[in-house]
Design a protein around this motif. Sequence first.
Motif, short mmCIF file in Angstrom:
data_model
loop_
_atom_site.label_atom_id
_atom_site.label_comp_id
_atom_site.label_asym_id
_atom_site.label_seq_id
_atom_site.Cartn_x
_atom_site.Cartn_y
_atom_site.Cartn_z
N PHE A 24 5.13 12.34 13.67
CA PHE A 24 5.19 11.29 12.65
C PHE A 24 4.35 11.67 11.43
CE2 PHE A 24 2.91 7.64 10.84
CZ PHE A 24 3.97 6.97 10.26
N LEU A 25 3.13 12.14 11.66
CA LEU A 25 2.24 12.49 10.55
C LEU A 25 2.82 13.62 9.70
CD1 LEU A 25 -1.21 12.31 12.39
CD2 LEU A 25 -0.38 10.74 10.62
N GLU A 26 3.61 14.50 10.32
CA GLU A 26 4.17 15.64 9.60
C GLU A 26 5.56 15.35 9.03
OE1 GLU A 26 4.09 18.69 12.53
OE2 GLU A 26 1.94 19.11 12.29
N GLY A 27 6.15 14.22 9.41
CA GLY A 27 7.52 13.91 9.00
C GLY A 27 7.59 13.03 7.76
N GLU A 28 8.80 12.54 7.47
CA GLU A 28 9.05 11.77 6.26
C GLU A 28 8.92 10.26 6.48
OE1 GLU A 28 9.55 13.09 3.25
OE2 GLU A 28 9.21 15.05 4.19
N ASP A 29 9.13 9.78 7.68
CA ASP A 29 9.03 8.34 7.94
C ASP A 29 7.61 7.86 7.72
OD1 ASP A 29 11.74 7.82 8.57
OD2 ASP A 29 11.45 8.71 10.55
N ARG A 30 7.46 6.56 7.42
CA ARG A 30 6.17 6.10 6.89
C ARG A 30 5.47 5.06 7.75
NH1 ARG A 30 6.37 5.28 0.53
NH2 ARG A 30 4.25 6.07 0.82
N ILE A 31 6.13 4.49 8.76
CA ILE A 31 5.52 3.42 9.55
C ILE A 31 5.60 3.76 11.03
CG2 ILE A 31 5.55 0.96 10.14
CD1 ILE A 31 6.91 0.45 7.43
N LYS A 34 0.83 -1.21 0.00
CA LYS A 34 0.00 0.00 0.00
C LYS A 34 0.86 1.26 0.00
CE LYS A 34 -4.28 -1.87 2.00
NZ LYS A 34 -5.12 -1.51 0.84
N LEU A 35 1.98 1.22 0.71
CA LEU A 35 2.87 2.39 0.77
C LEU A 35 3.62 2.61 -0.54
CD1 LEU A 35 4.34 1.97 4.38
CD2 LEU A 35 2.70 3.71 3.62
N HIS A 36 4.07 1.52 -1.17
CA HIS A 36 4.92 1.64 -2.35
C HIS A 36 4.15 1.61 -3.67
CE1 HIS A 36 8.87 1.41 -0.34
NE2 HIS A 36 8.26 0.62 0.53
N ASN A 37 3.01 0.94 -3.68
CA ASN A 37 2.31 0.72 -4.96
C ASN A 37 0.89 1.28 -5.01
OD1 ASN A 37 4.56 -0.77 -5.90
ND2 ASN A 37 3.77 -2.63 -4.90
N GLN A 38 0.33 1.68 -3.88
CA GLN A 38 -1.07 2.11 -3.88
C GLN A 38 -1.24 3.57 -3.47
OE1 GLN A 38 -3.86 -0.73 -2.04
NE2 GLN A 38 -2.31 -2.33 -2.19
N GLY A 39 -0.15 4.29 -3.28
CA GLY A 39 -0.24 5.72 -3.08
C GLY A 39 -0.53 6.20 -1.67
N LEU A 40 -0.54 5.32 -0.71
CA LEU A 40 -0.76 5.77 0.67
C LEU A 40 0.54 6.36 1.23
CD1 LEU A 40 -3.04 3.02 2.24
CD2 LEU A 40 -3.65 5.09 1.00
N ARG A 41 0.38 7.34 2.11
CA ARG A 41 1.56 8.05 2.60
C ARG A 41 2.11 7.52 3.91
NH1 ARG A 41 0.35 12.38 6.22
NH2 ARG A 41 -1.87 12.47 6.74
N LYS A 42 1.24 6.91 4.74
CA LYS A 42 1.66 6.44 6.06
C LYS A 42 0.95 5.12 6.39
CE LYS A 42 3.75 10.44 7.22
NZ LYS A 42 5.16 10.60 7.61
N ALA A 43 1.59 4.34 7.24
CA ALA A 43 0.96 3.15 7.80
C ALA A 43 1.07 3.23 9.32
CB ALA A 43 1.64 1.87 7.30
#
Length: 733
Positions: free
Chosen positions: A173-180, A112-121
Motif C-alpha cells: 500500500f505504501l508503495e502503490g497508488e491507492d491512498r486509503i 488532507k489528501l486532496h488539499n493539504q498535500g498528504l500522500r496516504k491516509a
Amino acid sequence: MPISRKSNRDGNIRDEDIDTSDIPELSENFFSGGVLTRPGTDLVSNVLNARSAVPSVSVTYGQNGSSTRANELGMRPMQERAFEKRGEQYLLIKSPPASGKSRALMFIALDKLHNQGLRKAIIVVPEKSIGASFADEPLTKYGFWADWVVAPKWNLCNAPGEDGGKVNSVRAFLEGEDRILVCTHATFRFAFDRFGAEAFDDCLIAVDEFHHVSANPDNRLGSQLAALIARGRVHIVAMTGSYFRGDAEAVLLPEDEEKFETVTYTYYEQLNGYRWLKRLDIGYFFYSGAYVDDIMQVLDPDEKTIIHIPSVNSRESTKDKIREVEAILGAIGTWEGTDAATGFQLVRTTQGRLLRIADLVDDAAGRRERVVAALKDPAQKMNRDHVDIIIALGMAKEGFDWIWCEHALTVGYRASLTEIVQIIGRATRDAEGKTRARFTNLIAEPDASEEAVREAVNDTLKAIAASLLMEQVLTPRFEFRPKAPQNEATPGFNYGAEGYQPGKCNVGFNEEQGTFQIEIKGLAPPRSDEAQRICQQDLSEVIAAFVQDKTTIERGLFDGDHVGGETLAQDLTIQRMGKIIKDRYPSLDAEDQESVRQHAIAALNLTQQAKAAILDAEERSGSTAFVDGVRRFALSVTELDIDLIDRINPFAEAYSILSKAMDETRLKQVAAIIGAKKVQLTLDEARELARRALRFKQERGRLPEMTAADPWERRMAEGVAFMARMKREQAHG
C-alpha cells in the motif's frame, strides 16, 4: 490520625526538603519541591429492588434534535466542529459513542489528501469488527465534494490471516497508488516495527479508540506514536469517546499532548440533541448466589438488550459459559429452536412472545461466525425486529453498532472505567421510537469468606467510581470564574428568574452550548494556556483519575465525617486531588496546579450537591432538573466560595446511596475491611500540609494550632509537627 515516618526514595530525608525559616525548625527550600514520584439533566434514584439496587444516575434530556441535524455538506454538529480544525497537524477528537467520529475522520482525511498535500491516509482501529465503520460512504450524496472509497484489498480488517501476516500488504500500500488503508492497531504496530517511522512520512495516521494508547513505555503503540511525533513528518488524528484509561495511566506524555489541538463534543450535547432518546438510566444491582437466579429482576424481555456475561476467570462466573447461556435462555422462556438463516436462538416468553436471541458466546466451529454475519448484515441495520437480545462474552462492546439497544446489562465489574463507558455507549444510539436506554451492572454481594469479601469490596468501589464518572460526563459542562466586582452577565446565559445579580455568586446556564457559568469566591483562575485548556476540556479526565484512586475512594466513602470517621473532606479535595494534579501535570507551576485542582473538585462536588438537592426536592423528571439543582445548592449557602467547596466530601452522596442498597451487616463488613487499612501520613502529604500551613500563616498571621476547633487547621498543624519531628530526628541521626 496515626503518623509514621517515611523516607524519600533514596532512603534519606534531606535537610533542604524539610527546612524553612518561615515555620519554626523547617527549611524554606522544602517548599520548592523534593522528591515526587510520577505515578437539563435529572440525577435521581433508579430503584430496582428495595435493598439490592444501588440507585445511581437517571438522566433526562431535551430532545432538541440538534446533534443529528446535518449542514449543507452533510456534517452533523460534532463533525462540523472537527472539520473546522482540519488543518491541524495533530488533532484529538473527544466525542461520545454514536456522535459520528468515523465520518468526521472521513471528511478530514479527504481534505488532507486532496488539499493539504498528504500522500496516504492510514486508519488504525483496535479490532477487526470496527473496520466496518470506515467502509465506503457516498458523501457527495449529502453535499460533500468527494466520496469516501476504500479499495476492498486495503481494508485489512476484512482480509484473512493474522495481523502480523499483513505487514507485506501495508508495504504494498505504501508503495502503490491507492491512498486509503484501514488496519488494526496490531497490524500497524507490526508494520512500524518492520519499516520504521520514516516509512510513514507525509501520511495521515488516524487512530480510532485512542484510549488504547498509553504514555507508558511498555505500550508499543504509544511509543510508536511518540516517535512519529518526534520525527514531525506525519499528521495524526486521534479519536476517542473516553480520553482516560482504566489503569489511570496517562494516554500521552504532557509534552506530546500539548501539541494536539482538541475538539470536544460532550455527552450532554450529543444526547440533549437527539430526536428520540429522552432518558438514560445507569445503576448497579447486588445479587447473592448464582447471577442467573437473579437476572430476571433486572432483565426486561421487552427491551432490546445486550447481556455481557462474566469472564470465565471472574468470581461471578460458574466456569461453564455455555451452561450460563442456557440458564439465561431458560430464565427468559422456552427454547423453540434455531433460526436456520441467522443462527439466532428462538425463545418464547411466558407472555407468548417469540424472541430472537443472538448467542455470541458459543464459539463452536461456524456457529458464532454465522451469528456475527447476521448481526452485521447491512440490510437489517434499520430493522428493529431483526434481533431482540444479544448475549456476549468479550464481544459487542467497543465499536459495536446496534442502534436499537435499549439495555446494556453487564454481569460482574469489568476491567476498567473505560470499558464501562464503552459498554454504556452501546445503548446510547438514537433510534425511532426508542425513548429510554439504561445500563445495569450486576455485582456479587460479599459472602462469609474474607477473601471474597475483599474482592467484592473492590468491585463495589469500582462500580461506584464508574457511576461518579458517568454522572460527571453526562451533565452539562462547567465554566467557573472568580467572583469579582467587575463581572457582568454573559450574553446567551440564563441566570434564573431574578437575572444576574452583581452582589451574589451567580449561576448561569447556556442551553444551546450545554454549559454552566458559575461564579466562585476565591477561585484561582488558570494563568497559562495549558492550564486554561485543562480547565476547559480535561476536567472529566482529572476526575476519572481521582475516583479511580483506590485509597481516595476507600477513605472518602468509609472514613469520612459523614460516618464519624477521621478522614476530612480536605484530605481528599486538597491532599489527594492535589497529588493527582501534580503527578498528571508536572510541567504546570504551583499556582496553575492549584487552579486545576480547584476547578476539578468544584465540578465534582457541584454535581454531587446538585444531585442531593434534586433528591431532597423529590424531583423525578424534566430536562432542567440538574440546572435547578445547581441553583438550589448555590442559593442554599451564604456564599459560594472555594473553601466551602473544599469542605464537602465528594463521596458522601455515594455512601448514602450505598447504605440503601446493602444491609447493615454487609455494610459493616465492608467498613471493617477498609478500616483495617488505616493510611498513615506520608512525607509528601506532610509536605503539602506544611505548604498549606505557610499559606494559612500568610493569610492570618499565625501558624495553625493543634487545639483549633477547625479539624482542617488541626490537620495542617499535624503536618507542621510531622516535618519538625523529621528535622529533629535528622539532626540527631
